[in-house]
Design an enzyme around this catalytic site. Structure first.
Site, short mmCIF file in Angstrom:
data_model
loop_
_atom_site.label_atom_id
_atom_site.label_comp_id
_atom_site.label_asym_id
_atom_site.label_seq_id
_atom_site.Cartn_x
_atom_site.Cartn_y
_atom_site.Cartn_z
N CYS A 59 0.81 -1.23 0.00
CA CYS A 59 0.00 0.00 0.00
C CYS A 59 0.84 1.27 0.00
O CYS A 59 0.61 2.18 -0.80
CB CYS A 59 -0.99 -0.02 1.17
SG CYS A 59 -0.24 0.08 2.82
N HIS A 110 -2.83 1.07 6.83
CA HIS A 110 -3.10 0.98 5.39
C HIS A 110 -3.34 2.39 4.84
O HIS A 110 -3.92 3.24 5.52
CB HIS A 110 -4.32 0.10 5.13
CG HIS A 110 -4.53 -0.20 3.68
ND1 HIS A 110 -3.71 -1.02 2.95
CD2 HIS A 110 -5.48 0.24 2.80
CE1 HIS A 110 -4.14 -1.10 1.70
NE2 HIS A 110 -5.21 -0.35 1.58
N HIS A 122 -5.86 2.11 -4.21
CA HIS A 122 -4.92 1.58 -3.23
C HIS A 122 -4.42 0.21 -3.66
O HIS A 122 -4.96 -0.40 -4.60
CB HIS A 122 -5.60 1.46 -1.87
CG HIS A 122 -6.63 0.36 -1.82
ND1 HIS A 122 -6.57 -0.69 -0.94
CD2 HIS A 122 -7.76 0.13 -2.57
CE1 HIS A 122 -7.60 -1.51 -1.14
NE2 HIS A 122 -8.33 -1.03 -2.12
#
Length: 313
Positions: A59, A110, A122
């Protein structure tokens, strides 16, 4: 583009307020369209823990890579990126804002990039790089804030002028060609990417005059057998489905099957585009939509057209 170093919160505040930062606050900013195109070209790249390249991304590796290509430095991890920039409310999200989530019990485990509104892109562990919605049940309850580390200028979109005659082709479906790719736009982009000679504007299609901006590209692609038309018409202002796009790309780039690993639930062996979609997948050009489907009947979006072409270059 001039390199920009992202600053701590107090320094960022001085930039926004114009205090004591000299020429830095006059540096040229990337546009929203540049941001979207850069982020979208990685859609479909698989998730790899610790990955920082187009062969595999985690990420924060994804966000760092996108911002690096736009001229900005981000820290390496989601937690350290959370310490950059200034806080932004969810209702004030703009394209380019970093959105953070608590997925492992940590404040910022994240991170993704806002596309504006509720959409973000993402690198998900199970999906690879993909688009998602902040309103989905999974992400909504894990959302943990956003940071603005850079401001992006207005997008300078190049939008095809659609005549009243061309609009007749798609009036029932009300296609927004600032979002979706028209057949004419696909022709222009493919001809440019392939380096085709577009000087011959003597179009074989009855609905494209020699004066049309699509004439050269459509004629060149016709000669290659990429576009053959429908009852003599090219329909430049009509959309293209993802299944149709697969057929066009395979023909245009002369792609061959590497290993048939197709597993899309909406592409049975009986589907007319099964072979073309299989070839795209075997060449790593597509991994589908992240839900096990290819989206055969979905209209191709401009950003996805850009992503497909970038992977073929």
């Amino acid at each position: 583009m001039k390199k920009k170093i992202l600053l701590p919160i107090f320094a960022t505040f001085m930039i926004f307020s114009g205090v004591g930062m000299g020429s830095n606050n006059t540096a040229q900013a990337a546009s929203v369209s540049e941001l979207t195109a850069t982020a979208s070209k990685y859609i479909g790249v698989p998730y790899v823990y610790g990955g920082t390249t187009a062969s595999g991304l985690d990420c924060s590796g994804f966000t760092q890579l996108v911002f690096k290509q736009l001229g900005y430095d981000l820290n390496r991890t989601a937690a350290s990126q959370y310490k950059q920039g200034s806080a932004v409310s969810k209702s004030d999200l703009q394209p380019g804002d970093l959105v953070f989530f608590n997925t492992t019990g940590k404040v910022a485990s994240h991170v993704g990039i806002s596309l504006g509104g509720n959409k973000f892109v993402h690198a998900g562990t199970s999906t690879g790089v993909t688009e998602a919605s902040l309103n989905s049940s999974y992400w909504a309850k894990r959302y943990n804030g956003a940071k603005r580390v850079a401001s992006f200028g207005e997008s300078n979109k190049v939008v095809a002028a659609v005549s009243s005659v061309e609009k007749e082709e798609v009036k029932d479906s009300a296609i927004d060609f600032t979002i979706y790719a028209s057949r004419g736009e696909v022709a222009i982009q493919l001809a440019k990417t392939l380096g085709l000679n577009t000087s011959d504007t003597n179009s074989p299609f009855t609905d494209i005059k020699s004066s049309s901006k699509y004439a050269g590209a459509a004629t060149a692609l016709y000669k290659l057998g990429v576009f053959t038309g429908d009852e003599g018409k090219f329909n430049p202002a009509s959309p293209l489905t993802r299944a149709q796009m697969a057929k066009v790309l395979v023909k245009a780039f002369d792609l061959k099957m590497k290993q048939d690993t197709l597993k899309f639930t909406d592409v049975p062996t009986s589907h007319w585009a099964h072979n073309d979609i299989s070839i795209l997948a075997s060449n790593g050009i597509t991994v589908g939509k992240g839900d096990g489907t290819f989206g055969t009947n979905d209209n191709v979006m401009l950003k996805h057209l850009t992503a497909f072409i970038n992977r073929l270059q």
